[in-house]
Scaffold this motif. Sequence first.
Motif, PDB file in Angstrom:
ATOM      1  N   TYR A  39       0.846  -1.186   0.000  1.00 36.57           N
ATOM      2  CA  TYR A  39       0.000   0.000   0.000  1.00 36.57           C
ATOM      3  C   TYR A  39       0.885   1.241   0.000  1.00 36.57           C
ATOM      4  O   TYR A  39       1.982   1.243   0.566  1.00 36.57           O
ATOM      5  N   GLN A  67       0.575   5.304   1.237  1.00 40.11           N
ATOM      6  CA  GLN A  67      -0.278   6.187   2.038  1.00 40.11           C
ATOM      7  C   GLN A  67       0.314   7.585   2.080  1.00 40.11           C
ATOM      8  O   GLN A  67       1.423   7.784   2.589  1.00 40.11           O
ATOM      9  N   PRO A  84      -6.301   7.725   3.536  1.00 36.64           N
ATOM     10  CA  PRO A  84      -6.258   6.273   3.796  1.00 36.64           C
ATOM     11  C   PRO A  84      -5.256   5.595   2.871  1.00 36.64           C
ATOM     12  O   PRO A  84      -4.837   6.182   1.866  1.00 36.64           O
ATOM     13  N   PRO A  85      -4.863   4.366   3.197  1.00 39.94           N
ATOM     14  CA  PRO A  85      -3.930   3.650   2.316  1.00 39.94           C
ATOM     15  C   PRO A  85      -4.553   3.396   0.943  1.00 39.94           C
ATOM     16  O   PRO A  85      -5.768   3.211   0.819  1.00 39.94           O
ATOM     17  N   LEU A 131      -4.178   0.763  -2.250  1.00 41.44           N
ATOM     18  CA  LEU A 131      -3.588  -0.508  -2.646  1.00 41.44           C
ATOM     19  C   LEU A 131      -2.761  -0.331  -3.917  1.00 41.44           C
ATOM     20  O   LEU A 131      -3.183   0.336  -4.862  1.00 41.44           O
ATOM     21  N   LEU A 180       4.295   7.098   2.833  1.00 37.61           N
ATOM     22  CA  LEU A 180       4.528   5.937   3.703  1.00 37.61           C
ATOM     23  C   LEU A 180       4.116   4.695   2.906  1.00 37.61           C
ATOM     24  O   LEU A 180       2.997   4.638   2.385  1.00 37.61           O
ATOM     25  N   LEU A 201       3.329   0.816   3.041  1.00 39.37           N
ATOM     26  CA  LEU A 201       2.933  -0.197   4.017  1.00 39.37           C
ATOM     27  C   LEU A 201       2.821  -1.556   3.344  1.00 39.37           C
ATOM     28  O   LEU A 201       2.300  -1.676   2.237  1.00 39.37           O
ATOM     29  N   GLN A 248      -6.115  -8.274   8.269  1.00 35.19           N
ATOM     30  CA  GLN A 248      -4.862  -7.885   7.618  1.00 35.19           C
ATOM     31  C   GLN A 248      -3.853  -7.485   8.693  1.00 35.19           C
ATOM     32  O   GLN A 248      -4.156  -6.701   9.575  1.00 35.19           O
ATOM     33  N   PHE A 306      -0.518  -5.543   9.308  1.00 39.70           N
ATOM     34  CA  PHE A 306       0.284  -4.506   8.664  1.00 39.70           C
ATOM     35  C   PHE A 306       1.658  -4.406   9.296  1.00 39.70           C
ATOM     36  O   PHE A 306       1.818  -4.589  10.510  1.00 39.70           O
ATOM     37  N   GLY A 307       2.648  -4.070   8.467  1.00 32.44           N
ATOM     38  CA  GLY A 307       3.955  -3.712   8.983  1.00 32.44           C
ATOM     39  C   GLY A 307       3.970  -2.253   9.413  1.00 32.44           C
ATOM     40  O   GLY A 307       3.002  -1.527   9.195  1.00 32.44           O
ATOM     41  N   PRO A 308       5.095  -1.805  10.015  1.00 31.05           N
ATOM     42  CA  PRO A 308       5.193  -0.433  10.505  1.00 31.05           C
ATOM     43  C   PRO A 308       5.388   0.594   9.399  1.00 31.05           C
ATOM     44  O   PRO A 308       5.247   1.790   9.629  1.00 31.05           O
ATOM     45  N   ARG A 355       8.966   5.050   5.465  1.00 29.27           N
ATOM     46  CA  ARG A 355       8.677   6.430   5.074  1.00 29.27           C
ATOM     47  C   ARG A 355       9.690   6.850   4.021  1.00 29.27           C
ATOM     48  O   ARG A 355      10.886   6.895   4.295  1.00 29.27           O
TER      49      ARG A 355
END
Lengths: 114, 108
Positions: free
Chosen positions: A35, A37, A42-43, A45, A88, A90, A103, A105-107, A110
Amino acid sequence: DTEVTQTPKHLVMGMTNKKSLKCEQHMGHRAMYWYKQKAKKPPELMFVYSYEKLSINESVPSRFSPECPNSSLLNLHLHALQPEDSALYLCASTPSGQGRETQYFGPGTRLLVL
Amino acid sequence: KNEVEQSPQNLTAQEGEFITINCSYSVGISALHWLQQHPGGGIVSLFMLSSGKKKHGRLIATINIQEKHSSLHITASHPRDSAVYICAVPGNTDKLIFGTGTRLQVFP
């Protein structure tokens, strides 16, 4: 282990650079997602890999190139990015890619493109 | 009209207050997700529900399938609850359709 890890945490790159983002999970999940962002949005895809095959590409420019070397690992190769690609990024995973699965998610990484 | 709409967009509260965030959707769904994102951080899945109600600690999520509406409640809010809360539903290819998020700030 219910963790999705991403490296690097931060990345600064010039428009002529080539870099890669890495995502890893060891939960045995067979679907992995990238994703993008932007701030206060919002993220969005970008790509979905299901059972190590690319199943969704949301018309992402070719300067972004995903790779899934094995079921635990997902890369995003970056080349000739533009400043508007700063965001960012993701990664996420689910057991089999169904919408009614949680789902993880990873951190995020950036990214700043100069 | 967005397929997933959240309200309010921004919310401020004093510590201890009861908080409600709403989500309405226009598509048929198999499940609805509530996600939390702290400033500068990754996203955490709070709930996935397809009917009724779920509770985890001070968080409660409810869904009314007939009315296509879900709510996220936070009881006894705390400054560490300050985050963006995002509602999401699966689209027809199972990819998530996200709401625009609700930005919550809880002050001591």
